[in-house]
Design a protein around this motif. Structure first.
Motif, mmCIF file in Angstrom:
data_model
loop_
_atom_site.group_PDB
_atom_site.id
_atom_site.type_symbol
_atom_site.label_atom_id
_atom_site.label_comp_id
_atom_site.label_asym_id
_atom_site.label_seq_id
_atom_site.Cartn_x
_atom_site.Cartn_y
_atom_site.Cartn_z
ATOM 1 N N TYR A 2 0.801 -1.224 0.000
ATOM 2 C CA TYR A 2 0.000 0.000 0.000
ATOM 3 C C TYR A 2 0.830 1.268 0.000
ATOM 4 C CZ TYR A 2 0.758 0.719 5.073
ATOM 5 O OH TYR A 2 1.307 0.951 6.317
ATOM 6 N N MET A 3 0.278 2.315 -0.598
ATOM 7 C CA MET A 3 0.820 3.660 -0.480
ATOM 8 C C MET A 3 -0.045 4.368 0.555
ATOM 9 S SD MET A 3 0.777 7.077 -1.111
ATOM 10 C CE MET A 3 2.091 7.703 -0.087
ATOM 11 N N GLY A 4 0.588 4.783 1.651
ATOM 12 C CA GLY A 4 -0.156 5.469 2.692
ATOM 13 C C GLY A 4 0.740 5.711 3.886
ATOM 14 N N GLY A 5 0.363 6.696 4.679
ATOM 15 C CA GLY A 5 1.117 7.004 5.880
ATOM 16 C C GLY A 5 2.316 7.877 5.612
ATOM 17 N N SER A 6 2.925 8.348 6.669
ATOM 18 C CA SER A 6 4.042 9.274 6.577
ATOM 19 C C SER A 6 4.819 9.169 7.873
ATOM 20 C CB SER A 6 3.485 10.691 6.377
ATOM 21 O OG SER A 6 4.524 11.640 6.359
ATOM 22 N N LEU A 7 6.128 8.962 7.759
ATOM 23 C CA LEU A 7 6.930 8.807 8.975
ATOM 24 C C LEU A 7 7.678 10.094 9.305
ATOM 25 C CD1 LEU A 7 8.336 5.193 8.508
ATOM 26 C CD2 LEU A 7 6.226 5.918 9.598
ATOM 27 N N ASN A 8 8.574 10.477 8.411
ATOM 28 C CA ASN A 8 9.359 11.688 8.650
ATOM 29 C C ASN A 8 9.947 12.167 7.332
ATOM 30 O OD1 ASN A 8 10.745 13.739 9.885
ATOM 31 N ND2 ASN A 8 12.461 12.440 10.518
ATOM 32 N N PRO A 9 9.082 12.521 6.387
ATOM 33 C CA PRO A 9 9.590 12.865 5.048
ATOM 34 C C PRO A 9 10.397 14.161 5.076
ATOM 35 C CG PRO A 9 7.177 12.679 5.083
ATOM 36 C CD PRO A 9 7.642 12.707 6.495
ATOM 37 N N GLN A 10 11.362 14.245 4.201
ATOM 38 C CA GLN A 10 12.192 15.443 4.061
ATOM 39 C C GLN A 10 12.137 15.878 2.602
ATOM 40 O OE1 GLN A 10 13.814 16.563 6.819
ATOM 41 N NE2 GLN A 10 12.930 14.838 7.940
ATOM 42 N N GLN A 11 12.092 17.180 2.383
ATOM 43 C CA GLN A 11 12.163 17.645 0.997
ATOM 44 C C GLN A 11 13.532 17.286 0.435
ATOM 45 O OE1 GLN A 11 11.370 21.840 0.278
ATOM 46 N NE2 GLN A 11 12.116 21.671 -1.839
ATOM 47 N N ARG B 25 11.669 3.076 3.014
ATOM 48 C CA ARG B 25 12.107 4.410 3.427
ATOM 49 C C ARG B 25 12.706 5.200 2.271
ATOM 50 N NH1 ARG B 25 11.512 5.490 9.036
ATOM 51 N NH2 ARG B 25 11.977 7.545 8.223
ATOM 52 N N THR B 26 13.508 4.553 1.428
ATOM 53 C CA THR B 26 14.062 5.237 0.256
ATOM 54 C C THR B 26 14.079 4.275 -0.926
ATOM 55 O OG1 THR B 26 16.332 4.599 0.823
ATOM 56 C CG2 THR B 26 15.600 6.762 1.611
ATOM 57 N N ILE B 27 14.017 4.844 -2.119
ATOM 58 C CA ILE B 27 14.103 4.040 -3.333
ATOM 59 C C ILE B 27 15.140 4.683 -4.265
ATOM 60 C CG2 ILE B 27 11.786 3.004 -3.300
ATOM 61 C CD1 ILE B 27 12.234 5.903 -5.509
ATOM 62 N N ASP B 28 15.542 3.938 -5.270
ATOM 63 C CA ASP B 28 16.501 4.422 -6.265
ATOM 64 C C ASP B 28 15.711 5.174 -7.340
ATOM 65 O OD1 ASP B 28 18.192 4.692 -8.481
ATOM 66 O OD2 ASP B 28 19.317 2.875 -7.976
ATOM 67 N N ALA B 29 15.691 6.505 -7.243
ATOM 68 C CA ALA B 29 14.815 7.302 -8.106
ATOM 69 C C ALA B 29 15.167 7.193 -9.595
ATOM 70 C CB ALA B 29 14.795 8.753 -7.647
ATOM 71 N N PRO B 30 16.441 7.313 -9.993
ATOM 72 C CA PRO B 30 16.749 7.179 -11.434
ATOM 73 C C PRO B 30 16.378 5.793 -11.972
ATOM 74 C CG PRO B 30 18.615 8.128 -10.222
ATOM 75 C CD PRO B 30 17.634 7.666 -9.199
ATOM 76 N N ILE C 121 5.498 4.257 -7.032
ATOM 77 C CA ILE C 121 6.487 3.570 -6.189
ATOM 78 C C ILE C 121 5.895 2.259 -5.655
ATOM 79 C CG2 ILE C 121 7.882 3.694 -4.076
ATOM 80 C CD1 ILE C 121 8.035 6.731 -4.491
ATOM 81 N N ALA C 122 4.629 2.312 -5.237
ATOM 82 C CA ALA C 122 3.996 1.094 -4.698
ATOM 83 C C ALA C 122 3.955 -0.001 -5.767
ATOM 84 C CB ALA C 122 2.593 1.415 -4.189
ATOM 85 N N ALA C 123 3.527 0.378 -6.977
ATOM 86 C CA ALA C 123 3.482 -0.613 -8.064
ATOM 87 C C ALA C 123 4.889 -1.120 -8.379
ATOM 88 C CB ALA C 123 2.846 0.011 -9.312
ATOM 89 N N ALA C 124 5.852 -0.204 -8.408
ATOM 90 C CA ALA C 124 7.212 -0.556 -8.818
ATOM 91 C C ALA C 124 7.889 -1.494 -7.826
ATOM 92 C CB ALA C 124 8.048 0.716 -8.999
ATOM 93 N N VAL C 125 7.782 -1.204 -6.528
ATOM 94 C CA VAL C 125 8.498 -2.048 -5.556
ATOM 95 C C VAL C 125 7.874 -3.436 -5.464
ATOM 96 C CG1 VAL C 125 9.362 -0.089 -4.219
ATOM 97 C CG2 VAL C 125 7.236 -1.235 -3.504
ATOM 98 N N TRP C 126 6.591 -3.551 -5.839
ATOM 99 C CA TRP C 126 6.006 -4.899 -5.916
ATOM 100 C C TRP C 126 6.562 -5.633 -7.139
ATOM 101 C CZ3 TRP C 126 2.143 -7.123 -9.354
ATOM 102 C CH2 TRP C 126 1.781 -8.421 -8.986
ATOM 103 N N PRO D 196 9.582 7.906 0.775
ATOM 104 C CA PRO D 196 10.416 7.694 -0.418
ATOM 105 C C PRO D 196 9.992 8.553 -1.606
ATOM 106 C CG PRO D 196 8.949 5.819 -0.093
ATOM 107 C CD PRO D 196 8.824 6.680 1.124
ATOM 108 N N SER D 197 8.766 9.084 -1.577
ATOM 109 C CA SER D 197 8.267 9.821 -2.748
ATOM 110 C C SER D 197 8.947 11.169 -2.933
ATOM 111 C CB SER D 197 6.753 10.034 -2.648
ATOM 112 O OG SER D 197 6.451 11.026 -1.684
#
Lengths: 378, 378
Positions: free
Chosen positions: A205-214, A353-358, A301-306, A263-264
Motif C-alpha cells: 500500500y501507499m499510505g502514511g508518513s513517517l518523517n519525510p524530508q524535501q 524508506r528510500t528508493i533508487d529514483a533514477p 512507487i507502490a506498483a514498482a516495488v512490488w 520515499p516519494s
C-alpha cells in the motif's frame, strides 16, 4: 462465507506451493503470472505499469473515493484500460464515502486544528498560491469530461468489495492487493469476511508518513513539502478514512509492504520525465502529454516495488497503525519498532524508506515502452 | 450499484403508493404484507413475534455478533425458524467482528475507565454476584449445543449485508429493518451502497440509553439497573460497535424509531410470563420453558412497537448519535432536542420513552398463541 472457507481448506496447501514456485523463479520465467488487484482512488501511471508488466495478471481495478469521487475515478480507470488495450480487465466500483469521515467533519476539524493542505474529493482551493491546479469541486455523482477523453466501456456491475472477496477465495494465497488510495474498500472486505486478509498473498500500500524530508530543490517539491513540513505523520490516504486504515492495518495479512510519503520526496513527474514517457510509446503519448507535471510518484512507487523490490534502497520492519481519535492527530500514522507496539493486532510491515529514483524512472519508462496487446482499442 | 439505482427510479413512486395503501388500512386488512428484515445478535421471542404476526412478511433474519458470536446466534435463529415452522425464512450470516472495537480494546478500555457490566461475546464473568448465568466464553467459530436443540437446516450462503442491500432494491421504500443487535451489518450495507438507508422504508432499532430508571422492585431488575445506574448513556448494542452505530444513525433513513433501554425497565421476562407464553402454544412451550427468566424485554419492545405503535405511551422526537471517541464515553448515546443537534448528518428519530407493559405482555402472548403454519417442522 462458511462454504467458501470450507472450500478453501483443501485447496490452500496446493495453492501455497504454486505460489511458492512462482515466487522462487524470476518474474519473467515463473510459470504462473502474479495475480494483483489494484485498489485506487483514480487511475494513473501505476495502473499502466501493472497492466504492461510481464508475467502479471491484473485481476481487476477497484476504485473508491479519495483524491476524486469514486465515479470520476472509475471513469479515469475505464479510460486507462481502453488506452492500454486492456478492456479485458474489469473496473469495479468501490466505496463512495469513508466510514466515518465526511466533508462536514473535515470542516469542523479544520476549524479546531487548522487547515489541511490536500482534501481530495472535497477540496475547494489551495490555502496558499500553488502551481498545481485544483480539481473542480463537484457532487459525488458528477463525472466531468476527462482530459484524456471519456470512456465508452462501462464498469462491472459487481461491487468492488465483493469482487475482492471472491478473488481471494478463488486464488487463496495468490492475490496481491496494491492499494494506492484510502482503505475503505479493504476495511469493508475485512469486516464482511474475516478471512479476507489472510486469504490474500499480501498487501502493498501507499499510505502514511513517517518523517519525510524535501529532497528535490524545485518549486513543486517545496510546495508538496507543505503536506509534511508541520505534520510529518499526516498523509492523505490515511487521513481521508482513518478508521478504515486502522481496521486494515490490524487485519491478519500474511505480508505487508508499506510505501509511506517518505520515499516519494526523491521523485517527481517532471516535464522531462513526462516527455520521456510520451516518447516511449505512442499509445500512451496523447494522455501522458496532457498530464500535469510536478507530482511526486506516490502510487508508482507502490506498483514498482512490488514488481521489482530491488528498487528499494532502504526499508525497515515496523508495526504500523493509524490514529482514529478525532483530535489534532486524527489520521496520523502511528509506528513502532518491534517490541514497542501496543499489541492491539497491529501488524509487522516492511516499510520502504528510500528508493533508487533514477532506476525507478527507467523502470517505469521500460514498462510503458512495451508493446500493447492486440486487443482492439476502444 | 448504479444500474440498481437507475432501476429504482421508475419503480419508486408506485412502490410508495402501494406502501401508503398498506399503511392506511389496518394490518389485517391491508392488501400487501408489511416487509421486514430482522437484524439481530441471536434470536429470541422477538423473531417469533414477527414470524407469527398477521400480514407481516419476514424477508430474512440476519445475524451478527453481539450478545454471542455470530455463528452461535445463527444456530439459535435457525432453530427458531424450525420451531416456528418457518424454514421458508432465510437466516443469513452477518458480521463476526465490530468495525474497530475488539476484546483487546475492551480490556484496555476497562483498565482505564472501569468495568463494563455486560460485554456480550467476550464476556467472561459478572463483576458482582448476579442471578443471571454467564454464557460460556468461547472462540468466535465455536457453536455450543443449544438448550433448545441444534438446528438441522443451514444458513443461506448469501452474506447478510448483500441480502439486505438486494432486498431494499427489490422492494424500494417497502422494507423495514428491525435491528436489535449492534449495527455493524447496517453500517457495512450503508458504506457498500450509499442508497441503502434511503431505499428502506424505515429503521426500527433497539439501542442506546437516555435516562433509564429502575421501575420493577425485584432482584433481577435491580441487577440489570447496574447497567445504567452509573452510566445512564451506555447501552450494549451501541457500546459493542460505536463506530457502526454512528454511521447508521447518520445515514439518510426515511424514518427511524428508536427503542432505547428506557422503556425496557418496566418489563421483565418473569417466570409467570414465561409460564403464560408456554401455555399459549405447545409449539413454543418446550423452548420457552427452558428460557432463563429475569431479562427485560429489550428486542420484544422493538418488534412490538413496529407491529402495534399503540403500545407506546410516551415518545419524543430527538436527534441521536453515538460517541465514537475512545475515551470514558466511548459508545455513549448522544441526543439532542431538535435545534440543538450539531448538524453532522444525525437524523431525527421517534424515541420510545415508555410503553404499556401489561398490554405488551398480552400482545406477545396473543402472537405466540396463533396457530403455526402447516410447513413440516424439522
Amino acid at each position: 462465507m462458511r462454504i467458501l472457507r470450507a472450500l478453501f481448506r483443501p485447496v490452500a496447501l496446493a495453492a501455497l506451493l504454486v505460489s511458492g514456485t512462482a515466487a522462487s523463479g524470476s518474474a519473467s520465467h515463473a510459470a504462473e503470472a502474479r495475480k494483483v488487484i489494484v485498489d485506487d482512488d483514480g487511475s494513473g501511471i501505476a495502473e499502466w505499469m501493472l497492466l504492461q508488466a510481464p508475467n502479471v495478471d491484473v485481476l481487476g481495478i477497484t476504485i473508491l473515493s479519495g483524491d476524486v469521487w469514486r465515479d470520476e475515478g472509475v471513469a479515469h480507470a475505464l479510460r486507462a484500460v481502453e488506452i492500454a488495450h486492456r478492456t479485458d480487465v474489469p473496473v469495479l466500483r468501490g466505496a463512495v464515502y469513508p466510514l466515518l469521515n465526511s466533508e462536514k467533519l473535515t470542516d469542523r476539524w479544520e476549524a479546531l486544528y487548522g487547515k489541511l493542505v490536500w482534501k481530495g474529493a472535497w477540496m475547494k482551493k489551495w490555502v496558499e498560491p500553488t502551481v498545481q491546479s485544483t480539481p473542480p469541486y463537484h457532487a459525488p455523482d458528477v463525472v466531468p469530461h476527462l482530459p484524456e477523453g471519456d470512456p465508452t466501456i462501462k464498469a462491472s456491475d459487481e461491487p468492488a468489495v465483493m469482487f475482492m472477496i471472491r478473488k481471494v477465495h478463488e486464488f487463496p494465497g495468490q492475490v496481491t492487493i496494491v492499494a494506492t488510495g484510502p482503505m475503505t474498500d479493504l476495511a469493508l472486505a475485512q469486516r464482511l469476511d474475516p478471512s479476507f486478509a489472510s486469504l490474500a498473498k499480501e498487501l502493498v500500500y501507499m499510505g502514511g508518513s513517517l518523517n519525510p524530508q524535501q529532497v528535490r530543490p524545485d518549486v513543486a517539491a517545496a510546495q508538496f513539502a507543505r503536506e509534511f513540513a508541520n505534520s510529518p505523520r499526516r498523509e492523505f490516504n490515511f487521513r481521508f478514512d482513518p478508521e478504515a486504515a486502522s481496521i486494515v492495518l490490524r487485519a491478519p495479512w500474511r505480508h505487508i509492504v508499506a510505501v509511506p510519503a517518505d520515499p516519494s520526496t526523491a521523485t517527481e513527474l517532471t516535464p522531462e520525465f513526462l516527455h520521456k514517457l510520451a516518447a516511449a510509446n505512442p499509445a500512451f503519448a496523447g494522455t501522458i502529454s496532457k498530464r500535469e507535471p510536478g507530482f511526486p510518484l506516490w502510487d508508482e512507487i507502490a506498483a514498482a516495488v512490488w514488481l521489482d523490490p530491488s528498487l528499494i534502497t532502504r526499508s525497515e520492519e515496523l508495526y504500523v497503525d493509524v490514529n482514529s481519535q478525532f483530535g489534532a492527530g486524527y489520521g496520523d500514522t502511528l509506528s513502532w519498532t518491534p517490541g514497542y507496539q501496543p499489541d492491539l493486532d497491529e501488524q509487522r510491515e516492511t516499510v520502504v524508506r528510500t528508493i533508487d529514483a533514477p532506476k525507478l524512472e527507467a523502470f517505469i519508462t521500460s514498462l510503458l515502452a512495451r508493446p500493447l496487446p492486440n486487443l482492439s482499442p476502444k
